[in-house]
Design a protein around this motif. Structure first.
Motif, PDB file in Angstrom:
ATOM      1  N   UNK A 639      14.026  -1.029  35.111  1.00  0.00           N
ATOM      2  CA  UNK A 639      14.153  -2.168  34.187  1.00  0.00           C
ATOM      3  C   UNK A 639      14.760  -1.779  32.843  1.00  0.00           C
ATOM      4  N   UNK A 640      14.724  -0.502  32.506  1.00  0.00           N
ATOM      5  CA  UNK A 640      15.278  -0.042  31.237  1.00  0.00           C
ATOM      6  C   UNK A 640      15.797   1.380  31.425  1.00  0.00           C
ATOM      7  N   UNK A 641      16.683   1.840  30.538  1.00  0.00           N
ATOM      8  CA  UNK A 641      17.275   3.163  30.718  1.00  0.00           C
ATOM      9  C   UNK A 641      16.237   4.280  30.728  1.00  0.00           C
ATOM     10  N   UNK A 642      16.523   5.304  31.578  1.00  0.00           N
ATOM     11  CA  UNK A 642      15.641   6.464  31.638  1.00  0.00           C
ATOM     12  C   UNK A 642      15.668   7.240  30.335  1.00  0.00           C
ATOM     13  N   UNK A 643      16.870   7.450  29.819  1.00  0.00           N
ATOM     14  CA  UNK A 643      17.018   8.195  28.576  1.00  0.00           C
ATOM     15  C   UNK A 643      17.106   7.257  27.388  1.00  0.00           C
ATOM     16  N   UNK A 644      17.435   7.809  26.254  1.00  0.00           N
ATOM     17  CA  UNK A 644      17.513   7.016  25.035  1.00  0.00           C
ATOM     18  C   UNK A 644      18.903   6.424  24.894  1.00  0.00           C
ATOM     19  N   UNK A 645      19.203   5.537  25.814  1.00  0.00           N
ATOM     20  CA  UNK A 645      20.490   4.856  25.834  1.00  0.00           C
ATOM     21  C   UNK A 645      20.304   3.410  25.404  1.00  0.00           C
ATOM     22  N   UNK A 646      21.377   2.761  24.998  1.00  0.00           N
ATOM     23  CA  UNK A 646      21.308   1.351  24.621  1.00  0.00           C
ATOM     24  C   UNK A 646      21.096   0.494  25.858  1.00  0.00           C
ATOM     25  N   UNK A 647      20.467  -0.649  25.678  1.00  0.00           N
ATOM     26  CA  UNK A 647      20.201  -1.558  26.794  1.00  0.00           C
ATOM     27  C   UNK A 647      21.492  -2.212  27.257  1.00  0.00           C
TER      28      UNK A 647
END
Length: 930
Positions: A639-647
């Motif tokens: 549902x959301x990125x694994x890493x610290x990426x933008x949605x």
């Protein structure tokens, strides 16, 4: 055009009186160049040749017709011509109508000979039609020529005998063609003990108008089905009595022959005049099988399976191991004897055998090993212990099934001649063995164990003898106790959307006992599942050619846990490569080779094509379903990125009946004529608009501006249209939107953000995914994905080769194009922790890509990312981006995509494992393991 059509065209050209002025254009036309292009060349508009008598077709060939005896000198002039270099000609060709010489400039390979003989070299010239040169055809064009001659004969006979084209007679027609092929081969290999006995007899004793040709052929066929001792009572004419007894089912049953016309008789004699001794059963079956198929005849000769591609399956499946055992045996006669006994008990089973290519190649390679064993043991005189009945197949259509058996018979004879000599080969060839293990039927419905049962058992089999009478519960006494079984082949590929109702039912029959979730699977999945089931009863190893889609996207989660559940694992794989055919300018389909076994070796091999085109072999302890080294992990949507990426999300969906969407002219009219505030008209982009540069507009009004907007009558009318369309919908959710007709049905942005746009579908031919940066105020449609107000370094990730390889694997494809998914492609994309310097470096790379594109304004993304014409500065910007990113991952560039995926899956496993540990148990996202 395909190879058969090209061969026919240039053969006709070589027979015509030589016309110096017309030859270059007729030659180019024979290779499929269109009349419009040839007309421009004739007019001189596009002909930039600087050689006297020359015609130059850009990116193709420079031809010159010269005076008698000047061919060599003219070819040298063509080679030295600046125009040849400037036009990037791939070939040069010179002729004086008596001799002809040509050169492939890239390789320096040449041909030279008498002008009438140049069609013999048509395989050398096939690249002129966009067809990759196939060594077997380049060296020996007889298979293509034979296919063309037989096709003409087949079509003419059906025209004259329409009843034979009906379903109830088509099998008879196909059987007749198989008999002809055998006769052509037999008369050119001394099997008939006389020079061109068959063709000469037909020529001498049939009338030229073809009226009695069928009677001559019927008499010959009856003779070959009658033992010599029984012929006196039959009263055969002397010209028929000279034919040997063949039988073996090939000439049994009805000997009725279709009626011939004058033209059909001519086609028959032309086919017979070819040298069938040179027929290569490795490829002849593929060439000929389309002759008898109405749907495939238009693509005659296209379905070619090259020997190197077949060996991508057979070598790692079992041939490599046999050769290794041969090397280890050296001259030890005991070890050599044991290997020979092993060869005699190996069965090769192709449950989608077509015309038998895989079986023929397997047989010939095993005979090669056996012959070397006999040579080392001093027993080269011995006959083969490898029985043809150990090479079994299933084929849906009757004619390819007949050709498969015939190809094996021809291969056996050719091997006997090669390894034992013509005399011994002829002595044991006739009569043919009546046994037949090529079964005609639906492979997904038949019980494979009844066709290729466990070794060392007695079975009863009811199957049609494709060359005659049926097997009526014949008991088979196997001598394969302790033997091995290998399944191989190239099953049909049909995707889930292209399957017929019958094919859907076939898959249901295979998968119903395993799962209810099978409808999204490719048709080829049925063969993998049946092979896995077969392997639970009869210890066997399998390798099939498959579309790579079964190892990509959501099919992985459906298919591979079922196969792993039978105790099978991937034993080896050849990752994606092009399986091209002999169609002109055909790109081929992207396939993979996947081997499965319940007892794989400790070290398993992955074959892949490196960026420089070389083949790389990796050894690993495990291969996962995505064909990369590692455990059987299944990538699940997040549902959301694994890493610290933008949605990343879909763009906004209008759901407006078209009332909120405008073309450019309508938008300009709304502002200029109807007084609409320009702030309410925005650029509107989906995948097509972004890639193709198409301009569209949309009405975008925020709630705060609704009162101002509805003061405009034109806007109010558009909103009313939206309201009425939504109110009339049969969906409650759409009805509820009627109260806000000024808004899109799904709104995912304010309209004031910058946006990184990512197409939902992109051509597989592009080397990079075409992500772009949109200015503030642009509206992204639901037919694309977007990252709003995202740092620019996100673009560098999306534009990378790493990301393209990832989404091509875990998202799958639509047909052959990349199909993007934010939850499955972006949110799962494993990115190591980035430092601020890493982000700055990637930002600079993204800026360089944007600047390189801007330098070529107004070129579209489609123009810029065409692999043939991509600007060098843009290519360099992407290469630099890849280098910066890949050094972040491993400190250097990756060698190939397999290595890229190995790193990505390793990182994905670590990241999902770490993420699972930090979440409450109830919300834990599990990584499925098969």
């Amino acid at each position: 055009m395909n190879a058969v059509e090209i061969e026919a065209a240039i053969s006709d050209l070589a027979l015509q009186p030589f016309d110096a002025a017309e030859f270059p254009f007729a030659f180019l036309g024979a290779f499929g160049n269109k009349d419009t292009a040839l007309k421009r060349l004739r007019a001189g508009n596009n002909n930039t040749s600087d050689v006297h008598g020359g015609v130059l077709l850009r990116n193709s060939i420079h031809i010159a017709v010269c005076e008698a005896g000047a061919v060599g000198k003219t070819l040298q002039a063509l080679r030295a011509s600046p125009a040849t270099v400037k036009a990037k000609a791939k070939f040069i060709l010179a002729t004086d109508g008596q001799t002809l010489e040509a050169e492939e400039l890239g390789s320096g390979e040449t041909i030279a000979g008498a002008f009438p003989d140049f069609p013999n070299h048509f395989g050398f010239l096939l690249p002129l039609a966009g067809i990759s040169t196939i060594k077997e055809i380049k060296d020996n064009p007889i298979d293509v020529r034979a296919t063309g001659r037989l096709n003409k004969l087949y079509v003419e006979l059906l025209r004259e005998n329409p009843d034979w084209a009906k379903d109830e007679r088509r099998a008879d027609m196909n059987h007749f063609m198989a008999r002809l092929i055998f006769c052509f081969f037999a008369e050119d290999t001394d099997i008939f003990n006389g020079e061109v006995l068959f063709t000469r007899t037909v020529d001498q004793f049939s009338d030229r108008d073809g009226s009695n040709t069928h009677e001559i052929l019927e008499a010959i066929f009856r003779a070959m089905n009658t033992k010599i001792a029984d012929r006196a009572a039959e009263g055969f004419r002397p010209w028929a009595d000279q034919f040997p007894y063949v039988n073996g089912g090939l000439f049994s049953g009805s000997t009725e022959v279709p009626r011939f016309t004058r033209m059909a008789r001519t086609y028959l004699l032309h086919a017979g005049n070819l040298n069938w001794q040179q027929i290569n059963p490795d490829i002849f079956g593929s060439m000929i099988q389309a002759v008898a198929d109405d749907e495939e005849r238009g693509s005659l000769g296209m379905h070619y399976t090259s020997v190197p591609n077949i060996l991508k399956v057979l070598n790692p499946l079992f041939l490599d191991e046999l050769r290794a055992q041969l090397d280890a045996a050296g001259d030890n006669k005991v070890k050599l004897l044991n290997l020979r006994k092993r060869l005699a008990r190996i069965r090769v089973f192709d449950p989608a055998c077509g015309s038998g290519n895989f079986l023929v190649i397997a047989y010939k390679k095993m005979r090669e090993i056996e012959a070397e064993i006999n040579r080392r043991r001093g027993e080269s005189h011995l006959g083969s212990e490898i029985p043809l009945t150990n090479f079994r197949g299933i084929e849906l259509r009757d004619f390819p099934a007949e050709i498969a058996r015939l190809a094996l018979i021809i291969a056996e004879f050719q091997c006997d001649v090669l390894y034992r000599g013509q005399k011994d080969a002829l002595a044991e060839f006739l009569p043919l063995d009546a046994q037949n293990w090529i079964v005609c039927g639906n492979a997904l419905r038949l019980d494979w164990l009844s066709i290729c049962p466990p070794t060392g058992t007695d079975v009863r089999l009811l199957a049609d003898d494709l060359f005659g009478a049926p097997f009526n519960h014949v008991e088979i006494d196997f001598e394969n106790e302790g033997g091995e079984t290998y399944l191989c082949g190239n099953p049909p590929y049909k995707g889930s959307q292209g399957q017929t109702d019958d094919q859907k039912a076939d898959l249901q029959a295979v998968f119903s006992k395993h799962t209810k979730n099978w409808k999204s699977l490719d048709y080829v999945s049925g063969w993998f599942m049946k092979a896995a089931d077969y392997g639970t009863v009869n210890d066997a190893a399998t390798a099939f050619v498959s579309t790579n889609s079964i190892c990509q996207g959501r099919q992985v989660a459906t298919l591979w846990p079922l196969i792993h559940g039978t105790g099978h694992e991937i034993s080896f794989a050849h990752t994606s490569f092009k399986w091209a055919n002999l169609a002109s300018h055909n790109a081929g389909v992207t396939v993979a080779v996947v081997g499965i076994s319940s007892r794989p070796a400790a070290l398993r091999r992955i074959f892949s094509v490196a960026d420089d085109g070389s083949v790389v072999v990796r050894e690993t302890s495990h291969i996962n379903a995505y064909l990369t080294p590692g455990a059987n992990v299944v990538v699940e949507a997040q549902p959301e990125p694994l890493g610290k990426l933008s949605a990343m999300s879909f763009g906004s969906m209008p759901n407006d009946g078209g009332h909120l969407l405008l073309n450019v002219q309508e938008a300009e009219t709304a502002i200029r004529v109807h007084g609409v505030n320009a702030n309410f008209i925005r650029p509107f982009l989906g995948s097509e608009e972004f890639i193709r540069g198409k301009e569209r507009r949309c009405i975008w009004v925020r709630d705060d501006d609704l009162a101002l907007a509805t003061d405009n009558d034109w806007l109010a009318q558009r909103f009313d249209g939206v309201r009425r369309q939504r109110a009339a919908s049969g969906r409650e959710t759409t009805n509820a939107l009627a109260g806000q007709p000024h808004r899109f049905g799904e709104v995912r942005q304010t309209g004031n953000e910058t946006a990184l746009i990512v197409p939902s579908v992109s051509s597989e031919s592009r080397t990079f995914l075409p992500v772009g940066l949109l200015p503030r105020g642009s509206i992204v449609s639901n037919l694309a994905f977007a990252l709003y107000d995202a740092p620019l370094w996100n673009m560098a990730l999306i534009a990378s080769r790493l990301h393209l390889v990832w989404i091509g694997t875990v998202c799958g494809k639509m047909k052959t194009d990349f199909r993007y998914s934010n939850t499955l492609g972006w949110n799962t994309f494993p990115v190591p922790l980035l430092t601020e310097q890493n982000k700055a470096d990637l930002t600079a790379c993204a800026e360089d890509i944007l600047l390189a594109r801007e330098a070529h304004f107004p070129a579209t993304i489609a123009d810029l990312y065409d692999p043939e014409t991509m600007p060098e500065n843009l290519r360099y910007a992407h290469e630099r981006n890849d280098e910066v990113l890949e050094r972040i991952y491993i400190g250097r560039r990756f060698k190939n995509d397999t290595e890229r995926l190995e790193k990505l899956f390793d990182l994905y496993t670590k990241m999902t494992t770490a993420a699972a540990k930090t979440k409450p148990a109830a919300k834990m996202k599990r990584v499925k393991k098969a």
